[in-house]
Design an enzyme around this catalytic site. Structure first.
Site, short mmCIF file in Angstrom:
data_model
loop_
_atom_site.label_atom_id
_atom_site.label_comp_id
_atom_site.label_asym_id
_atom_site.label_seq_id
_atom_site.Cartn_x
_atom_site.Cartn_y
_atom_site.Cartn_z
N ASN A 7 0.95 -1.17 0.01
CA ASN A 7 0.01 0.06 -0.05
C ASN A 7 0.87 1.13 0.00
OD1 ASN A 7 -1.62 1.93 0.45
ND2 ASN A 7 -2.78 0.90 2.13
N ARG A 90 -2.45 -1.87 -3.81
CA ARG A 90 -3.72 -1.46 -3.47
C ARG A 90 -3.54 0.02 -4.18
NH1 ARG A 90 -5.35 2.91 1.52
NH2 ARG A 90 -7.34 3.11 0.80
N HIS A 179 -12.62 3.05 0.02
CA HIS A 179 -12.49 2.14 1.06
C HIS A 179 -13.12 0.71 0.68
CE1 HIS A 179 -12.67 5.56 4.13
NE2 HIS A 179 -11.49 5.62 3.78
N ARG A 238 -11.42 16.06 7.95
CA ARG A 238 -12.41 16.33 6.51
C ARG A 238 -13.78 16.51 6.94
NH1 ARG A 238 -10.76 11.07 3.04
NH2 ARG A 238 -9.42 10.67 4.73
N GLU A 381 -7.98 -5.12 5.36
CA GLU A 381 -7.86 -4.71 3.62
C GLU A 381 -6.69 -5.58 2.93
OE1 GLU A 381 -8.15 -0.58 5.21
OE2 GLU A 381 -8.92 -0.11 3.38
#
Ligand code: AMP
Length: 394
Positions: A7, A90, A179, A238, A381
């Site tokens: 990743n 990823r 995601h 955010r 993940e």
């Protein structure tokens, strides 16, 4: 089959080496602060944990350092690099081009480059990781797993914005969703656990980035993040949903530049903007001491999640289970409790004692009378990436 999962971010490389199909984790680690003077490498096997500080100028140097550790006589886990048969990458944005995991070709790399315009913080680092891995592991198959892929099943009524059609048709302005590997992983776990009755599920991924997915019959049909990972829930820094006219007001009347607005909404808003803290542990601790901003921020955060639960229950005409996952979802009994409070209309009743218990795997935290199952499922993940890469190649 040994699969190295990478990743690769703009200044970091997260990695795991896994043996498939046994799903055995051989080692894992993280290279951070690539391009800075004091980059760090963390490396962990079943036997040892190592942390080094180096001057790492770029991703190539970073990945080479990782390989040195993998091959190390004392602490290594492989004898030669070609033991690694597959490298799974990823990739955050695959636009509409990829609904599945795919072998990386020059066309695939060109697409990842093209979608960098839509994910400027992520895709360039992802691509860099691929290019470097191709050099270092020339005999391995390189596979891309896209965060957006799981959401390719979202129907037009949910993925189109109500703006002129040409912007969708010619410029790809639409909901893509993110995601995806996490939502897919936990929804599949939930479906297997709840068999045969789990056709209407809401997965709630609460980490630094936060998002929710309505999963009907195993497929994503709606999702809170949109064209970019900014929409929907309140995140670490955010804002999530805001009235877009605020942007015009900031620019036209409060003299913000567009870059300043972007920084404001991406890096200075969310829980950070509301409380001065980004980490939920700090916010919870301050709230416990009575800090009003922190109490309100937690309440707002949970309220936004509740609204989307209602919205997705309506979209699916029912609800069998909600799943909490990722750093906050797995660890914060406070947020879970606030989200599930006063939701009996929807058939959600939390067992408060079970909510407080800690354990490693999947946990059911609803009462026996709750119509809707409430599950905590640790996301993985990297394992999802390894599974998808293995399935593609076997
Ligand atoms: P992730 O992006 O999934 O790694 O999640 C990271 C976030 O999870 C951190 O920023 C924390 O806000 C949150 N987190 C991690 N551990 C806990 C905990 N024990 N309680 C509350 N929040 C936590």
């Amino acid at each position: 089959m040994k699969i190295l999962i990478i990743n690769s971010g703009s200044s970091s490389i997260k990695f795991q080496l896994m043996d498939m199909p046994s799903e055995t984790l051989i080692c894992s680690g993280l290279v951070e602060r690539i391009g800075y003077q004091f980059a760090t490498i963390n490396y962990k096997t079943g036997k040892t944990t190592i942390q080094h500080t180096h001057n790492i100028e770029n991703h190539k140097q970073g990945l080479r350092k990782v390989v040195d550790l993998l091959l190390d006589k004392e602490n290594g886990v492989i004898a030669k690099t070609d033991e690694i048969e597959v490298v799974g990458h990823r990739v955050v944005h695959g636009g509409n081009s990829f609904s599945d995991t795919t072998l990386i070709t020059s066309e695939v790399k060109a697409k990842i480059q093209q979608y960098a315009a839509l994910a400027p913080l992520h895709n360039p680092g992802n691509l860099e990781g691929i290019l470097v891995a191709e050099e270092i592991f020339p005999s391995a198959k390189q596979v891309a797993i896209f965060d957006t892929a799981f959401h390719q099943t979202i129907p037009e009524k949910a993925k189109k914005y109500a703006i002129p059609n040409a912007l969708y048709e010619e410029h790809g302005i639409q909901v893509y969703g993110f995601h995806g590997t996490s939502h897919q992983y936990v929804s599949e776990k939930a479906i297997a656990y709840l068999k045969p009755k789990a056709t209407k599920i809401i997965t709630i991924h609460l980490g630094n980035g936060c998002s929710m997915t309505a999963v009907k019959d195993g497929k994503s049909i709606d999702h809170t993040l949109g064209f970019t990972p900014s929409n929907g829930l309140i995140m670490g820094s955010r804002s999530g949903d805001i009235d877009h006219a605020i942007i015009f007001h900031l620019v036209n009347n409060l003299n913000y530049t567009l870059d300043e607005v972007k920084t404001l909404l991406t890096n200075k808003s969310g829980m950070l903007g509301l409380t001065g803290h980004m980490d939920l542990r700090d916010i919870q601790a301050e709230a416990e001491k009575g800090d009003k901003d922190c109490i309100l921020a937690l309440t707002m955060n949970a309220y936004r999640i509740k609204k989307y639960i209602g919205s997705y229950a309506a979209a699916m005409n029912g609800l069998d289970a909600i799943i909490f996952t990722a750093g906050i979802g797995e660890n914060s009994s406070v947020i879970r409790k606030m989200v599930c409070e006063d939701m009996d209309f929807f058939g959600i009743i939390l067992d408060e004692a079970k909510n407080e218990l800690r354990s490693e795997g999947l946990r059911e935290i609803n009462t026996a009378s709750s119509k809707v199952k409430v599950l905590v499922i640790p996301t993985n993940e990297e394992l999802e990436i390894a599974k998808q890469a293995f399935e593609l190649l076997s």
